[in-house]
Design a protein around this motif. Structure first.
Motif, PDB file in Angstrom:
ATOM      1  N   ARG A 114      43.079  39.338  54.962  1.00 34.13           N
ATOM      2  CA  ARG A 114      41.632  39.232  55.194  1.00 34.13           C
ATOM      3  C   ARG A 114      40.822  40.178  54.320  1.00 34.13           C
ATOM      4  O   ARG A 114      39.590  40.094  54.287  1.00 34.13           O
ATOM      5  N   PHE A 115      41.495  41.093  53.589  1.00 31.81           N
ATOM      6  CA  PHE A 115      40.805  42.041  52.717  1.00 31.81           C
ATOM      7  C   PHE A 115      40.866  41.516  51.287  1.00 31.81           C
ATOM      8  O   PHE A 115      41.908  41.579  50.625  1.00 31.81           O
ATOM      9  N   HIS A 116      39.746  40.982  50.830  1.00 33.80           N
ATOM     10  CA  HIS A 116      39.664  40.422  49.482  1.00 33.80           C
ATOM     11  C   HIS A 116      39.656  41.547  48.449  1.00 33.80           C
ATOM     12  O   HIS A 116      38.852  42.480  48.527  1.00 33.80           O
ATOM     13  N   ILE A 117      40.561  41.496  47.483  1.00 33.88           N
ATOM     14  CA  ILE A 117      40.611  42.493  46.424  1.00 33.88           C
ATOM     15  C   ILE A 117      39.856  41.950  45.218  1.00 33.88           C
ATOM     16  O   ILE A 117      40.269  40.957  44.614  1.00 33.88           O
ATOM     17  N   PRO A 118      38.751  42.558  44.840  1.00 36.31           N
ATOM     18  CA  PRO A 118      37.959  42.027  43.716  1.00 36.31           C
ATOM     19  C   PRO A 118      38.722  42.130  42.399  1.00 36.31           C
ATOM     20  O   PRO A 118      39.566  43.012  42.217  1.00 36.31           O
ATOM     21  N   ARG A 119      38.382  41.251  41.470  1.00 35.33           N
ATOM     22  CA  ARG A 119      39.028  41.250  40.160  1.00 35.33           C
ATOM     23  C   ARG A 119      37.988  41.094  39.058  1.00 35.33           C
ATOM     24  O   ARG A 119      36.903  40.542  39.267  1.00 35.33           O
ATOM     25  N   LYS A 120      38.350  41.616  37.894  1.00 31.40           N
ATOM     26  CA  LYS A 120      37.526  41.429  36.698  1.00 31.40           C
ATOM     27  C   LYS A 120      38.487  41.481  35.519  1.00 31.40           C
ATOM     28  O   LYS A 120      39.133  42.500  35.286  1.00 31.40           O
ATOM     29  N   GLY A 121      38.597  40.390  34.794  1.00 26.26           N
ATOM     30  CA  GLY A 121      39.549  40.337  33.704  1.00 26.26           C
ATOM     31  C   GLY A 121      40.933  39.928  34.180  1.00 26.26           C
ATOM     32  O   GLY A 121      41.147  39.610  35.357  1.00 26.26           O
ATOM     33  N   PRO A 122      41.918  39.968  33.290  1.00 25.95           N
ATOM     34  CA  PRO A 122      43.236  39.421  33.603  1.00 25.95           C
ATOM     35  C   PRO A 122      44.101  40.301  34.491  1.00 25.95           C
ATOM     36  O   PRO A 122      45.016  39.785  35.148  1.00 25.95           O
ATOM     37  N   ARG A 123      43.833  41.627  34.530  1.00 30.08           N
ATOM     38  CA  ARG A 123      44.750  42.523  35.236  1.00 30.08           C
ATOM     39  C   ARG A 123      44.226  42.895  36.615  1.00 30.08           C
ATOM     40  O   ARG A 123      43.037  43.152  36.789  1.00 30.08           O
ATOM     41  N   ARG A 124      45.123  42.942  37.596  1.00 29.27           N
ATOM     42  CA  ARG A 124      44.755  43.358  38.946  1.00 29.27           C
ATOM     43  C   ARG A 124      44.626  44.878  39.026  1.00 29.27           C
ATOM     44  O   ARG A 124      45.183  45.615  38.214  1.00 29.27           O
ATOM     45  N   ILE A 125      43.887  45.360  40.027  1.00 28.53           N
ATOM     46  CA  ILE A 125      43.772  46.792  40.283  1.00 28.53           C
ATOM     47  C   ILE A 125      45.137  47.324  40.711  1.00 28.53           C
ATOM     48  O   ILE A 125      45.796  46.750  41.586  1.00 28.53           O
ATOM     49  N   THR A 126      45.564  48.428  40.109  1.00 25.80           N
ATOM     50  CA  THR A 126      46.825  49.057  40.491  1.00 25.80           C
ATOM     51  C   THR A 126      46.570  50.329  41.290  1.00 25.80           C
ATOM     52  O   THR A 126      45.441  50.852  41.335  1.00 25.80           O
ATOM     53  N   LEU A 127      47.635  50.854  41.889  1.00 25.45           N
ATOM     54  CA  LEU A 127      47.508  52.108  42.631  1.00 25.45           C
ATOM     55  C   LEU A 127      47.135  53.255  41.699  1.00 25.45           C
ATOM     56  O   LEU A 127      46.367  54.144  42.081  1.00 25.45           O
ATOM     57  N   ALA A 128      47.664  53.242  40.475  1.00 23.86           N
ATOM     58  CA  ALA A 128      47.278  54.278  39.503  1.00 23.86           C
ATOM     59  C   ALA A 128      45.796  54.189  39.151  1.00 23.86           C
ATOM     60  O   ALA A 128      45.130  55.216  38.969  1.00 23.86           O
ATOM     61  N   ASP A 129      45.253  52.980  39.062  1.00 22.75           N
ATOM     62  CA  ASP A 129      43.816  52.825  38.804  1.00 22.75           C
ATOM     63  C   ASP A 129      42.998  53.486  39.908  1.00 22.75           C
ATOM     64  O   ASP A 129      41.998  54.172  39.640  1.00 22.75           O
ATOM     65  N   LEU A 130      43.410  53.282  41.147  1.00 29.37           N
ATOM     66  CA  LEU A 130      42.689  53.883  42.271  1.00 29.37           C
ATOM     67  C   LEU A 130      42.765  55.404  42.208  1.00 29.37           C
ATOM     68  O   LEU A 130      41.780  56.100  42.439  1.00 29.37           O
ATOM     69  N   ALA A 131      43.942  55.935  41.865  1.00 28.16           N
ATOM     70  CA  ALA A 131      44.162  57.380  41.881  1.00 28.16           C
ATOM     71  C   ALA A 131      43.532  58.088  40.694  1.00 28.16           C
ATOM     72  O   ALA A 131      43.375  59.318  40.719  1.00 28.16           O
ATOM     73  N   ARG A 167      34.305  41.470  50.346  1.00 26.46           N
ATOM     74  CA  ARG A 167      33.959  40.113  49.882  1.00 26.46           C
ATOM     75  C   ARG A 167      32.728  40.138  48.978  1.00 26.46           C
ATOM     76  O   ARG A 167      32.548  39.238  48.145  1.00 26.46           O
ATOM     77  N   ASP A 168      31.896  41.178  49.138  1.00 30.00           N
ATOM     78  CA  ASP A 168      30.685  41.295  48.318  1.00 30.00           C
ATOM     79  C   ASP A 168      30.813  42.363  47.236  1.00 30.00           C
ATOM     80  O   ASP A 168      29.824  42.701  46.580  1.00 30.00           O
ATOM     81  N   THR A 169      31.990  42.891  47.042  1.00 32.97           N
ATOM     82  CA  THR A 169      32.202  43.959  46.069  1.00 32.97           C
ATOM     83  C   THR A 169      32.528  43.383  44.702  1.00 32.97           C
ATOM     84  O   THR A 169      33.362  42.485  44.572  1.00 32.97           O
ATOM     85  N   ARG A 170      31.873  43.908  43.680  1.00 32.30           N
ATOM     86  CA  ARG A 170      32.112  43.473  42.309  1.00 32.30           C
ATOM     87  C   ARG A 170      32.564  44.673  41.475  1.00 32.30           C
ATOM     88  O   ARG A 170      32.062  45.783  41.646  1.00 32.30           O
ATOM     89  N   LEU A 171      33.505  44.455  40.572  1.00 30.05           N
ATOM     90  CA  LEU A 171      33.951  45.506  39.674  1.00 30.05           C
ATOM     91  C   LEU A 171      32.963  45.656  38.521  1.00 30.05           C
ATOM     92  O   LEU A 171      32.503  44.665  37.953  1.00 30.05           O
ATOM     93  N   SER A 172      32.683  46.897  38.152  1.00 30.40           N
ATOM     94  CA  SER A 172      31.766  47.141  37.042  1.00 30.40           C
ATOM     95  C   SER A 172      32.458  47.029  35.693  1.00 30.40           C
ATOM     96  O   SER A 172      31.819  46.717  34.681  1.00 30.40           O
ATOM     97  N   THR A 173      33.765  47.307  35.675  1.00 35.27           N
ATOM     98  CA  THR A 173      34.561  47.218  34.451  1.00 35.27           C
ATOM     99  C   THR A 173      35.935  46.668  34.790  1.00 35.27           C
ATOM    100  O   THR A 173      36.335  46.647  35.966  1.00 35.27           O
ATOM    101  N   GLU A 174      36.656  46.239  33.792  1.00 35.35           N
ATOM    102  CA  GLU A 174      38.038  45.823  34.014  1.00 35.35           C
ATOM    103  C   GLU A 174      38.875  47.042  34.410  1.00 35.35           C
ATOM    104  O   GLU A 174      38.649  48.151  33.917  1.00 35.35           O
ATOM    105  N   PRO A 175      39.838  46.878  35.301  1.00 34.34           N
ATOM    106  CA  PRO A 175      40.681  48.011  35.706  1.00 34.34           C
ATOM    107  C   PRO A 175      41.371  48.658  34.510  1.00 34.34           C
ATOM    108  O   PRO A 175      41.805  47.993  33.576  1.00 34.34           O
ATOM    109  N   GLY A 176      41.440  49.990  34.575  1.00 36.50           N
ATOM    110  CA  GLY A 176      42.141  50.744  33.558  1.00 36.50           C
ATOM    111  C   GLY A 176      41.333  51.084  32.327  1.00 36.50           C
ATOM    112  O   GLY A 176      41.842  51.765  31.426  1.00 36.50           O
TER     113      GLY A 176
END
Length: 366
Positions: A114-131, A167-176
């Motif tokens: 039920r928790f939608h993970i936003p995306r931008k570009g080809p790569r998914r958000i990783t744990l290292a990106d969050l940290a 669900r309403d969150t948008r990424l400002s840049t591609e992860p990484g």
């Protein structure tokens, strides 16, 4: 609290007298370092802090000194809210999970369906990106402000609210690609590591092994009796509460004694039960600019003379903190004040400037 100040403090921790001696300290109260610390305590009071406590590690010796205006001085067991320094604890829990083979730094962020993970570009958000704050996520969930109490802005926010907000969150840049400080990102990291059980995970995986007995989001009765009162603009304010994004540091308590233990483990990971995890958190993973590299939560900046300062700051509505250390010089500083403070376009927050200045002087003495 004005909305502008609420936004500043809700995203705080961004990059930008009595005395007690801990075990292992020698006869330190009258020497030059104790006098140096006292000068910095006086500067903190002059900058508007009702009280301040400072912990120092210098080689094998440790000091904790406090000062206050018109009341008892805090000591190493006085309880403060820690703020975003908590992110370094969350990152250590991540590093422990990686070391145990339970996850990988390049593993994608995964939460219940039920928790939608936003995306931008080809790569998914990783744990290292969050940290490393390179996820592209905004600083706060888009629906956090709705219904928020300015004096306790996270208290109302539930996991159900988070599911709606994502669900309403948008990424400002591609992860990484770009580093942009995100409390939301670290909140999600905590939930990815221990969904619905973040606070006990941090205590179990990090605080308990390091002997940090007063580092917790749960204020025990004995802690309440020795807790400093937070202030904003000279007026007492309530402590922050949060059960959803707490991995970002929105509701953690700690003491100078506990933080000195934590900093000693950062200076000498080889003497810590969390050696491998600590080394992993300090390893640079992203270069923001020539003055800032990012490890897992930790910021790394140059000191005069070519040494490296590893640091993190924090704050809640009534507290401001900063921790910094230099492994090359074997020195570390933590400074905790019971007032909210904010940086300006031309100046650091007072607590940060004082902690950095004191570390710089100590490093030159090493």
């Amino acid at each position: 609290m004005e909305r502008r100040k609420f936004l500043a403090v809700a995203t705080t921790g961004a990059m930008t007298a009595g005395a007690s001696l801990l075990p292992g300290s020698a006869v330190a109260a009258a020497d030059g370092i104790s006098a140096l610390v006292r000068r910095y305590l006086d500067r903190a009071l002059a900058a508007g802090s009702p009280s301040v406590v400072c912990g120092v590690v210098h080689g094998r010796r440790t000091w904790v000194q406090g000062a206050a205006v018109g009341g008892p001085a805090p000591d190493g067991r006085t309880v403060f809210q820690l703020g975003s320094i908590t992110k370094t604890l969350t990152a250590t829990a991540l590093a422990r999970a990686v070391g145990a083979g339970a996850t990988r730094l390049n593993a994608p962020l995964v939460l219940p369906a039920r928790f939608h993970i936003p995306r931008k570009g080809p790569r998914r958000i990783t744990l290292a990106d969050l940290a490393t704050h390179t996820s592209g996520l905004p600083s706060l969930p888009p629906n956090l402000l709705a219904g928020a109490d300015p004096y306790n802005p996270y208290a109302h926010y539930t996991l159900d609210d988070l599911a709606v907000g994502l669900r309403d969150t948008r990424l400002s840049t591609e992860p990484g690609k770009v580093s942009a400080y995100s409390n939301l990102g670290f909140g999600l990291l905590g939930q990815a590591l221990a969904f619905g059980d973040v606070d006990s995970m941090v205590r179990r995986q990090v605080a308990a092994p390091l002997g940090m007995v007063d580092t917790t989001t749960t204020l025990r009765p004995d802690m309440a009796s020795r807790k400093a009162v937070g202030h904003l603009g000279g007026e007492p304010v309530p402590d922050w509460r949060d059960h959803t994004l707490s991995a970002a540091g929105t509701s953690m308590y700690s003491t100078a004694d506990d933080m000195v233990r934590f900093l000693r483990s950062q200076l000498r990971p080889d003497r810590s039960p969390l050696r491998d995890a600590i080394e992993l958190t300090q390893r640079p993973r992203f270069t923001a600019d020539r003055n800032l590299r990012l490890g897992l939560a930790w910021h790394l900046s140059p000191l005069v003379g070519g040494r490296t300062m590893t640091w993190h700051n924090g704050g809640t509505g009534g507290f401001s903190t900063c921790a910094a250390f230099s492994r090359e010089s074997g020195t570390a500083v933590v400074m905790m004040v019971n007032t909210f403070s904010e940086e300006t376009p031309t100046a650091l927050r007072p607590v940060d400037a004082l902690a950095f200045g004191l570390l710089g002087e100590l490093a030159q003495l090493a």
